[in-house]
Design a protein around this motif. Sequence first.
Motif, PDB file in Angstrom:
ATOM      1  N   TYR A  37      32.381  38.492  32.176  1.00 11.56           N
ATOM      2  CA  TYR A  37      32.711  39.192  30.936  1.00 11.56           C
ATOM      3  C   TYR A  37      33.956  40.031  31.199  1.00 11.56           C
ATOM      4  CZ  TYR A  37      32.144  42.627  27.155  1.00 11.56           C
ATOM      5  OH  TYR A  37      32.343  43.449  26.064  1.00 11.56           O
ATOM      6  N   ARG A  38      35.002  39.797  30.439  1.00 16.76           N
ATOM      7  CA  ARG A  38      36.269  40.517  30.629  1.00 16.76           C
ATOM      8  C   ARG A  38      36.502  41.437  29.443  1.00 16.76           C
ATOM      9  NH1 ARG A  38      41.192  37.170  32.789  1.00 16.76           N
ATOM     10  NH2 ARG A  38      39.903  37.460  34.642  1.00 16.76           N
ATOM     11  N   PHE A  39      36.675  42.709  29.715  1.00 17.97           N
ATOM     12  CA  PHE A  39      36.855  43.718  28.664  1.00 17.97           C
ATOM     13  C   PHE A  39      38.310  44.150  28.587  1.00 17.97           C
ATOM     14  CE2 PHE A  39      36.712  48.159  27.168  1.00 17.97           C
ATOM     15  CZ  PHE A  39      36.137  47.944  25.926  1.00 17.97           C
ATOM     16  N   LYS A  40      38.915  43.951  27.431  1.00 22.53           N
ATOM     17  CA  LYS A  40      40.305  44.360  27.173  1.00 22.53           C
ATOM     18  C   LYS A  40      41.274  43.852  28.232  1.00 22.53           C
ATOM     19  CE  LYS A  40      39.279  48.290  24.232  1.00 22.53           C
ATOM     20  NZ  LYS A  40      39.474  49.724  23.955  1.00 22.53           N
ATOM     21  N   ASN A  41      40.999  42.641  28.749  1.00 19.28           N
ATOM     22  CA  ASN A  41      41.889  41.930  29.672  1.00 19.28           C
ATOM     23  C   ASN A  41      42.083  42.591  31.036  1.00 19.28           C
ATOM     24  OD1 ASN A  41      42.434  39.710  27.994  1.00 19.28           O
ATOM     25  ND2 ASN A  41      43.908  40.934  26.840  1.00 19.28           N
ATOM     26  N   HIS A  42      41.279  43.600  31.377  1.00 15.84           N
ATOM     27  CA  HIS A  42      41.454  44.257  32.675  1.00 15.84           C
ATOM     28  C   HIS A  42      40.159  44.411  33.471  1.00 15.84           C
ATOM     29  CE1 HIS A  42      45.664  45.119  32.016  1.00 15.84           C
ATOM     30  NE2 HIS A  42      45.375  45.676  30.866  1.00 15.84           N
ATOM     31  N   TRP A  43      39.060  44.740  32.821  1.00 12.84           N
ATOM     32  CA  TRP A  43      37.795  44.996  33.507  1.00 12.84           C
ATOM     33  C   TRP A  43      36.920  43.757  33.488  1.00 12.84           C
ATOM     34  CZ3 TRP A  43      37.266  49.411  36.175  1.00 12.84           C
ATOM     35  CH2 TRP A  43      38.118  50.465  35.853  1.00 12.84           C
ATOM     36  N   ASP A  44      36.289  43.442  34.622  1.00 17.25           N
ATOM     37  CA  ASP A  44      35.445  42.252  34.739  1.00 17.25           C
ATOM     38  C   ASP A  44      34.067  42.607  35.278  1.00 17.25           C
ATOM     39  OD1 ASP A  44      37.172  39.746  34.261  1.00 17.25           O
ATOM     40  OD2 ASP A  44      38.417  40.930  35.613  1.00 17.25           O
ATOM     41  N   LYS A  62      24.502  37.075  42.966  1.00 15.33           N
ATOM     42  CA  LYS A  62      25.431  38.163  43.272  1.00 15.33           C
ATOM     43  C   LYS A  62      25.958  38.767  41.977  1.00 15.33           C
ATOM     44  CE  LYS A  62      29.721  37.247  44.502  1.00 15.33           C
ATOM     45  NZ  LYS A  62      30.887  36.806  45.289  1.00 15.33           N
ATOM     46  N   GLY A  63      26.084  40.069  41.933  1.00 18.07           N
ATOM     47  CA  GLY A  63      26.734  40.753  40.817  1.00 18.07           C
ATOM     48  C   GLY A  63      28.004  41.422  41.297  1.00 18.07           C
ATOM     49  N   SER A  64      29.032  41.455  40.458  1.00 20.04           N
ATOM     50  CA  SER A  64      30.294  42.094  40.857  1.00 20.04           C
ATOM     51  C   SER A  64      30.938  42.793  39.677  1.00 20.04           C
ATOM     52  CB  SER A  64      31.263  41.067  41.456  1.00 20.04           C
ATOM     53  OG  SER A  64      31.586  40.078  40.514  1.00 20.04           O
ATOM     54  N   LEU A  65      31.710  43.830  39.985  1.00 22.63           N
ATOM     55  CA  LEU A  65      32.501  44.572  39.008  1.00 22.63           C
ATOM     56  C   LEU A  65      33.924  44.660  39.527  1.00 22.63           C
ATOM     57  CD1 LEU A  65      30.071  47.560  38.286  1.00 22.63           C
ATOM     58  CD2 LEU A  65      30.563  45.639  36.757  1.00 22.63           C
ATOM     59  N   GLY A  66      34.907  44.485  38.647  1.00 22.86           N
ATOM     60  CA  GLY A  66      36.286  44.495  39.120  1.00 22.86           C
ATOM     61  C   GLY A  66      37.291  44.920  38.071  1.00 22.86           C
ATOM     62  N   ASN A  79      37.661  44.432  43.431  1.00 23.84           N
ATOM     63  CA  ASN A  79      36.283  44.310  42.971  1.00 23.84           C
ATOM     64  C   ASN A  79      35.317  44.721  44.068  1.00 23.84           C
ATOM     65  OD1 ASN A  79      35.177  41.861  44.471  1.00 23.84           O
ATOM     66  ND2 ASN A  79      36.996  40.960  43.533  1.00 23.84           N
ATOM     67  N   CYS A  80      34.087  45.041  43.657  1.00 21.45           N
ATOM     68  CA  CYS A  80      33.010  45.299  44.595  1.00 21.45           C
ATOM     69  C   CYS A  80      31.824  44.426  44.194  1.00 21.45           C
ATOM     70  CB  CYS A  80      32.634  46.775  44.633  1.00 21.45           C
ATOM     71  SG  CYS A  80      32.177  47.459  43.039  1.00 21.45           S
ATOM     72  N   TYR A  81      30.981  44.079  45.150  1.00 25.56           N
ATOM     73  CA  TYR A  81      29.914  43.121  44.872  1.00 25.56           C
ATOM     74  C   TYR A  81      28.698  43.390  45.751  1.00 25.56           C
ATOM     75  CZ  TYR A  81      31.823  41.004  49.119  1.00 25.56           C
ATOM     76  OH  TYR A  81      32.269  40.806  50.402  1.00 25.56           O
ATOM     77  N   TYR A  82      27.556  42.884  45.288  1.00 25.09           N
ATOM     78  CA  TYR A  82      26.319  42.934  46.057  1.00 25.09           C
ATOM     79  C   TYR A  82      25.515  41.691  45.709  1.00 25.09           C
ATOM     80  CZ  TYR A  82      21.716  44.204  47.765  1.00 25.09           C
ATOM     81  OH  TYR A  82      20.519  44.198  48.426  1.00 25.09           O
ATOM     82  N   GLY A  83      24.945  41.031  46.733  1.00 24.08           N
ATOM     83  CA  GLY A  83      24.166  39.826  46.496  1.00 24.08           C
ATOM     84  C   GLY A  83      22.972  39.735  47.423  1.00 24.08           C
ATOM     85  N   SER A  84      22.001  38.905  47.032  1.00 29.13           N
ATOM     86  CA  SER A  84      20.791  38.743  47.828  1.00 29.13           C
ATOM     87  C   SER A  84      20.202  37.365  47.588  1.00 29.13           C
ATOM     88  CB  SER A  84      19.767  39.821  47.449  1.00 29.13           C
ATOM     89  OG  SER A  84      18.527  39.602  48.081  1.00 29.13           O
ATOM     90  N   ALA A  85      19.513  36.829  48.607  1.00 33.92           N
ATOM     91  CA  ALA A  85      18.711  35.625  48.410  1.00 33.92           C
ATOM     92  C   ALA A  85      17.539  35.964  47.499  1.00 33.92           C
ATOM     93  CB  ALA A  85      18.200  35.113  49.757  1.00 33.92           C
ATOM     94  N   PHE A  86      17.074  34.970  46.728  1.00 34.55           N
ATOM     95  CA  PHE A  86      15.957  35.213  45.817  1.00 34.55           C
ATOM     96  C   PHE A  86      14.718  35.710  46.568  1.00 34.55           C
ATOM     97  CE2 PHE A  86      17.098  32.271  41.985  1.00 34.55           C
ATOM     98  CZ  PHE A  86      18.330  32.891  41.885  1.00 34.55           C
ATOM     99  N   ASN A  87      14.496  35.199  47.798  1.00 39.93           N
ATOM    100  CA  ASN A  87      13.323  35.615  48.570  1.00 39.93           C
ATOM    101  C   ASN A  87      13.589  36.865  49.416  1.00 39.93           C
ATOM    102  OD1 ASN A  87      14.886  34.703  50.681  1.00 39.93           O
ATOM    103  ND2 ASN A  87      13.593  32.934  51.172  1.00 39.93           N
ATOM    104  N   ARG A  88      14.769  37.460  49.233  1.00 44.58           N
ATOM    105  CA  ARG A  88      15.172  38.702  49.909  1.00 44.58           C
ATOM    106  C   ARG A  88      15.239  38.570  51.424  1.00 44.58           C
ATOM    107  NH1 ARG A  88      11.797  43.098  46.266  1.00 44.58           N
ATOM    108  NH2 ARG A  88      12.629  42.406  44.260  1.00 44.58           N
ATOM    109  N   SER A  89      15.457  37.359  51.911  1.00 49.06           N
ATOM    110  CA  SER A  89      15.565  37.154  53.362  1.00 49.06           C
ATOM    111  C   SER A  89      16.879  37.690  53.914  1.00 49.06           C
ATOM    112  CB  SER A  89      15.408  35.666  53.702  1.00 49.06           C
ATOM    113  OG  SER A  89      16.396  34.896  53.028  1.00 49.06           O
TER     114      SER A  89
END
Length: 199
Positions: A37-44, A62-66, A79-89
Amino acid sequence: MRIIKTAILILFFSIATNVFAQFGIGIHNSRYAYVDYRFKNHWDAAVDISVFSEKLGFQYAKGSLGYHNSFKNLSYEGNCYYGSAFNRSYYNGGAALCLDYTVIRRLIVSATMNPHYDSGYGYKTCYNAGLGVVITSDINIFGRYTTIPEYRMSEKRAHIGLDFHVKNLNVIPVLSIGTTATESGSKNLRVLMSFNYRF
C-alpha cells in the motif's frame, strides 16, 4: 489464515480511504508473494508471504514499513521489517537503505546497506552494490554484487538481470550466481523472478 485476512483488509482500506494511495501486488525473488500500500507516492506498507514448497507451518510472513523519494539525480528508499515462520521456529528483522544515483543519462550506480538479524544465524551487516544501464525507456540491464539473503542466510552472490517497466507493470528476471565454490567445486546458480503491478 490471519495473514490472508490482514492482506484483504489492507486491500479494502487502500481502495476505500484515499485517492492518493496506490495498491500493488507482486512476487519477490520467486519465493514471496506480497501486497503493498503506497500513500501519497512516498510511504509504503507491505505484507510478504512465502510460497515455499513446504507445509503450511514452515511458510514465512513478513511485514515492512518504508519511505522513498528522489532529489535531482538521486533516489533513495529506507524501510524496516520483521518476519517469522508460521510455526515460530525462527524470526528475523532489520532495515535497509537503498540509493540509486544517475551518473549520466544512461548509467545508474546503486547501493544498499542492510543490517539484518536472524534468530538462527545471528546478526550480519549485508549490502549490495552495482551498476545499471538504461537500454530503452522500458528496459534496463544491471549487474551487482550482494550479500543480502535471498532466503535466510547471507551469501556472496553476483546478480545479472533485466528490468522491464511498462506503465504499471514491472518484471525483473535475474541470474543469481554464487561467487564461492561449493564443496563439489561448482558455483551455485539460481534463476529468480520478481514482478510488481500497481493499480
